[in-house]
Design an enzyme around this catalytic site. Structure first.
Site, PDB file in Angstrom:
ATOM      1  N   LEU A 152       0.890  -1.154   0.000  1.00 16.89           N
ATOM      2  CA  LEU A 152       0.000   0.000   0.000  1.00 16.89           C
ATOM      3  C   LEU A 152       0.929   1.204   0.000  1.00 16.89           C
ATOM      4  O   LEU A 152       1.876   1.251   0.795  1.00 16.89           O
ATOM      5  CB  LEU A 152      -0.887   0.026   1.250  1.00 16.89           C
ATOM      6  CG  LEU A 152      -2.054  -0.956   1.316  1.00 16.89           C
ATOM      7  CD1 LEU A 152      -2.773  -0.818   2.654  1.00 16.89           C
ATOM      8  CD2 LEU A 152      -3.026  -0.740   0.174  1.00 16.89           C
ATOM      9  N   ASP A 153       0.670   2.176  -0.880  1.00 18.23           N
ATOM     10  CA  ASP A 153       1.605   3.298  -0.913  1.00 18.23           C
ATOM     11  C   ASP A 153       1.502   4.125   0.372  1.00 18.23           C
ATOM     12  O   ASP A 153       0.562   3.974   1.164  1.00 18.23           O
ATOM     13  CB  ASP A 153       1.422   4.155  -2.176  1.00 18.23           C
ATOM     14  CG  ASP A 153       0.072   4.831  -2.277  1.00 18.23           C
ATOM     15  OD1 ASP A 153      -0.599   4.637  -3.292  1.00 18.23           O
ATOM     16  OD2 ASP A 153      -0.310   5.578  -1.344  1.00 18.23           O
ATOM     17  N   LYS A 154       2.455   4.979   0.569  1.00 14.29           N
ATOM     18  CA  LYS A 154       2.616   5.717   1.830  1.00 14.29           C
ATOM     19  C   LYS A 154       1.330   6.398   2.293  1.00 14.29           C
ATOM     20  O   LYS A 154       0.985   6.370   3.478  1.00 14.29           O
ATOM     21  CB  LYS A 154       3.731   6.752   1.659  1.00 14.29           C
ATOM     22  CG  LYS A 154       3.998   7.595   2.892  1.00 14.29           C
ATOM     23  CD  LYS A 154       5.076   8.632   2.601  1.00 14.29           C
ATOM     24  CE  LYS A 154       5.248   9.571   3.788  1.00 14.29           C
ATOM     25  NZ  LYS A 154       6.225  10.647   3.502  1.00 14.29           N
TER      26      LYS A 154
ATOM     27  N   THR B 175      -1.826   5.719   1.470  1.00 10.82           N
ATOM     28  CA  THR B 175      -3.033   4.891   1.467  1.00 10.82           C
ATOM     29  C   THR B 175      -3.170   4.140   2.786  1.00 10.82           C
ATOM     30  O   THR B 175      -2.216   3.551   3.281  1.00 10.82           O
ATOM     31  CB  THR B 175      -3.004   3.894   0.293  1.00 10.82           C
ATOM     32  OG1 THR B 175      -2.897   4.614  -0.927  1.00 10.82           O
ATOM     33  CG2 THR B 175      -4.271   3.063   0.264  1.00 10.82           C
TER      34      THR B 175
END
Length: 233
Positions: A100-102, A104
């Site tokens: 999960l990107d930073k 999200t």
């Protein structure tokens, strides 16, 4: 057993990711760096990853974590930023399943089961992942058609998603969206191409496992029944 499978079954990463790690000279066999993922590990071989001795795991576990924003999805970060592992205090070594990107939030799985990791992340299996999205404005019929057909999101890639729910209130829309491929930052790239300002992004479901009422920053271990549900797509 191949070296990449040995790493996977020791809880380091999936077999595919283990291939990459081995080629980065992270792994020693009997005191020598081995960069061949196909090396056959014998019963008397001593395997080290990042200087730590590996052994095949006896207990396979899966954790569900409610990831806060501004946290990096990685085992360690060379820049000293906070990672998801700073929240996980478990005796058994686990690694994140995908990313999960930073910015999200939401449901992130972690496991020491390399075969499960491989199954969940391999594109051919198209394991569904559901997200809650809040945008400014609303999606019209033209936008919905683009999403179902596939929209160009740059770098020779197309984003494709299924809208499960779509409610507009006071100029903002809350949307439940399903992905089956999960390209890097796919949802953010989709809404950028649609010209919509994305205000909130949270993963709420992975395969048949939902986040439920798990509090942000907390985690719990999945039951055997829940783990079986991950395969039931």
């Amino acid at each position: 057993m191949r070296l990449n499978k040995f790493l996977a079954q020791s809880g380091v990463a999936s077999r595919r990711k283990s291939d990459e790690l081995i080629k980065m000279a992270t792994t020693e066999v009997n005191g020598k760096v081995c960069m061949d993922p196909a090396y056959k590990v014998g019963p008397n071989d001593k395997v080290l990853f990042d200087g730590k001795k590996l052994s095949l795991i006896k207990e396979k576990i899966v954790l569900m974590f409610n990831k806060p924003a501004n946290i990096i999805t990685t085992v360690k970060d060379n820049e000293g930023r906070k990672t998801v592992m700073d929240y996980i205090h478990n005796k058994v070594r686990v690694s994140p399943v995908g990313r999960l990107d930073k910015d999200t939030k939401g449901l992130l799985l972690l496991t020491n089961d390399g075969d499960l990791h491989q199954y969940l992340t391999h594109p051919k299996n198209e394991v569904p992942k559901d997200y809650e999205v809040i945008i400014e404005g609303k999606l019209d019929a033209k936008d919905l058609k683009k999403l179902s057909r596939g929209i160009y999101i740059g770098y020779k890639e197309y984003g494709k998603a299924k809208i499960l729910n779509n409610n507009c209130h006071k100029g903002r829309s809350t949307i439940i969206i399903r992905l089956r491929q999960g390209k890097k930052r796919e949802i953010r790239r989709i809404f950028f191409r649609l010209g919509k300002k994305l205000l909130h992004l949270k993963r709420i479901k992975y395969s048949n496992i939902t986040l439920g009422d798990l509090k942000e920053g907390e985690y719990r271990q999945l039951t055997k029944n829940e783990i079986n549900k991950l395969y039931d797509i």
